[in-house]
Design an enzyme around this catalytic site. Sequence first.
Site, PDB file in Angstrom:
ATOM      1  N   CYS A 277    -109.952 -30.298  39.157  1.00  0.00           N
ATOM      2  CA  CYS A 277    -111.657 -30.926  38.487  1.00  0.00           C
ATOM      3  C   CYS A 277    -110.672 -31.471  36.891  1.00  0.00           C
ATOM      4  O   CYS A 277    -109.201 -32.630  37.500  1.00  0.00           O
ATOM      5  CB  CYS A 277    -111.557 -29.660  38.332  1.00  0.00           C
ATOM      6  SG  CYS A 277    -113.340 -30.062  37.517  1.00  0.00           S
TER       7      CYS A 277
ATOM      8  N   GLU B   2    -122.646 -24.834  35.474  1.00  0.00           N
ATOM      9  CA  GLU B   2    -122.051 -25.404  34.533  1.00  0.00           C
ATOM     10  C   GLU B   2    -123.254 -27.343  34.922  1.00  0.00           C
ATOM     11  O   GLU B   2    -123.003 -27.794  34.850  1.00  0.00           O
ATOM     12  CB  GLU B   2    -120.867 -26.271  35.487  1.00  0.00           C
ATOM     13  CG  GLU B   2    -120.045 -24.795  36.330  1.00  0.00           C
ATOM     14  CD  GLU B   2    -118.952 -25.123  36.279  1.00  0.00           C
ATOM     15  OE1 GLU B   2    -119.002 -26.499  37.706  1.00  0.00           O
ATOM     16  OE2 GLU B   2    -117.876 -24.997  36.264  1.00  0.00           O
TER      17      GLU B   2
END
Lengths: 395, 395
Positions: free
Chosen positions: A157, A73
Amino acid sequence: MPYERLQAHRPLLEQTEAVGHAVRAVYLYSGLADLAAETGDRRYRRTLDRLWESVALRKLYLTGGIGALAVGEQFSGDYHLPNETAYAETCASIGLIFWARRLLDLDCDRRYAEVMEAALYNGALSGVSLDGRRFFYVNPLASEGRHHRQEFFGCACCPPNLLRLLASLGRYFYSAAEDELCVHLYGAGAARLEISGVRLRFVQETDYPWEGRVGLEISPERPVRFRLRLRVPEWCRNWSLSINGTSLSGRLSRGYLLLDRTWRPGDRLALDLEMKPELVHAHPAVGTAAGCAALRRGPLVYCLEGVDNPGLPSIFIDSARSFRPVRVESGPLKGLVLLKGRGWRASRAGWEKRLYSDRAPKLEPAPVIAVPYFVWDNRAAGPMRVWLPRPPAGS
Amino acid sequence: MPYERLQAHRPLLEQTEAVGHAVRAVYLYSGLADLAAETGDRRYRRTLDRLWESVALRKLYLTGGIGALAVGEQFSGDYHLPNETAYAETCASIGLIFWARRLLDLDCDRRYAEVMEAALYNGALSGVSLDGRRFFYVNPLASEGRHHRQEFFGCACCPPNLLRLLASLGRYFYSAAEDELCVHLYGAGAARLEISGVRLRFVQETDYPWEGRVGLEISPERPVRFRLRLRVPEWCRNWSLSINGTSLSGRLSRGYLLLDRTWRPGDRLALDLEMKPELVHAHPAVGTAAGCAALRRGPLVYCLEGVDNPGLPSIFIDSARSFRPVRVESGPLKGLVLLKGRGWRASRAGWEKRLYSDRAPKLEPAPVIAVPYFVWDNRAAGPMRVWLPRPPAGS
């Protein structure tokens, strides 16, 4: 390199390039901006400037997305901004907004606001479906039609982060200092602020981002002098401003119109920002946009979806001149502004029995309908493209 | 869908699309071709035709690579051929060669040989470094410079499979039937074959694939009549043939020149295949090649590497007319034929402080050096591209 992934590979003040996990990075940089504000230490500012340039000049998607790589990521190398495999996590755009907002408090410079606004209206807002029920974790700039939002998921998230952002949106519009008020964003709403010890109500009447006309009403408890800075977005070529009906020309200071005067209850400003569809091009080093252009109007990046454009991904675009903003009157996109114009489509005639040929596909005129990027994947599944090839010479 | 990954989602004879693990698929289809040859069952042939078209017309990289997706090492949807993230496993190209070879035994049709040759000289051969010591598992068509061959690895897959292919290469050149000999591939070498009960020696003298002239000497033990089929590759626009110095014009039957005569010891054929650099274009539905072209000469797909082309990935190409084959005289590429010509490079002037702009990058003429695709990543690490954007109109 796990330390790099955690931005722990060297002391933060020695870091010159945004690397590693993108969300973690911009949260870290946001903390550094807080520290810079708290301490006034110029070393922090210089580090922030270097890291900002690393992101904004070399690692930022047009949509305000960051963190190109799914693996880890994380940020990729300079100018490596793949479209279909873009990770561009919703939270990374949100974190970028956090960071840009803090930098605007340090320095009322348009370059931060441009990125904040781009991320807000594109790469962050795309994180939620129009009905508010489904969420993107990943926000690519191209799709073959198999990437879809999913329902609210347990991971603490993107979905809750996006809810927090939208619920606290007011905090991103203004910076108020002792004798100064900066207006970074436009949008209908009313704010209560305090400048020079005087409370004031600040009302925006506008249909922004769909239209560029913004009415501002400033109502201090009593007359008060302060500097008002109004951002003129970088995408805006022509603008006009009037105060209480009298037009005036201000000067731009780092992208903000500076108005230093005594404000009285009921003062009204009319700001008109020209908002024309335009083509945007990427830096020559961005290989994934070479020979391509994207459609933008105001802060909104537009994209093409297969549901509106048969023939995608073979749609080419050479100019924004034919494009007109069109308000949708009904259906799932009701109230949104699309762009309708003309482009080119590669004809499939003669290609039935071949995958490759020494003859280039022929282009034929085609109508093009573009929707705001944040709107994609709210209707039928299909291909999507932000960057469109420009018609090759001689085709 | 695990069953689909294993091509077990429905009876093989009902399958119409190549799906699932690419290597497994082409091995399975190779077995089906053997079964078709063994049994003569037309249902097998029809299934093979459908699956072949699914691969060759919709799921095949220009390099002969197949299996676009890294996840599951599998085929993607029709026309979805991403470049940088292409999986295109070396073994999948090898398996495709296995399959094409078997189909050529069933049916001497050029369409199989074109794919076999493309895979052999490009997507399979790229699997090994020029020094024979390092191997690609994955063969993308674009790279930012971080994809490299690795040393021989334990996995009983690409490296030994490639060694087996190269060690048994002779088997792919000819199909010999009772009274017929098909020549699918060209390359220097001698073969011992038996036709109509007569043993013969078949010698090719050529510098193919670097040059298109092929001398063929046929030496049967005694005069023997059989049909000789010589493939004229699809990329070849002009060709000529002579037998024992007398030129003749043959007719093409499914891409093969048919010569039916009595062959005598020492008969010599001279086949001259014109081999010009050309631009290749992809089907309009291949979004990752829209507005782009690739360089090819003969069976070799060429690519650009950063080590030869400063400015990559911003190199544009509009024509192959300026390109000339140039033999390398020394250094690591000694003996190979490069293509040198002229293209265009996007100027970075004026882009120092911006990543996006409403003005398109300006193009300026630039020399271009292309190397055979299989040669890439044998020198300095850097970007690589097979598909190059064509210069947009007005740029």
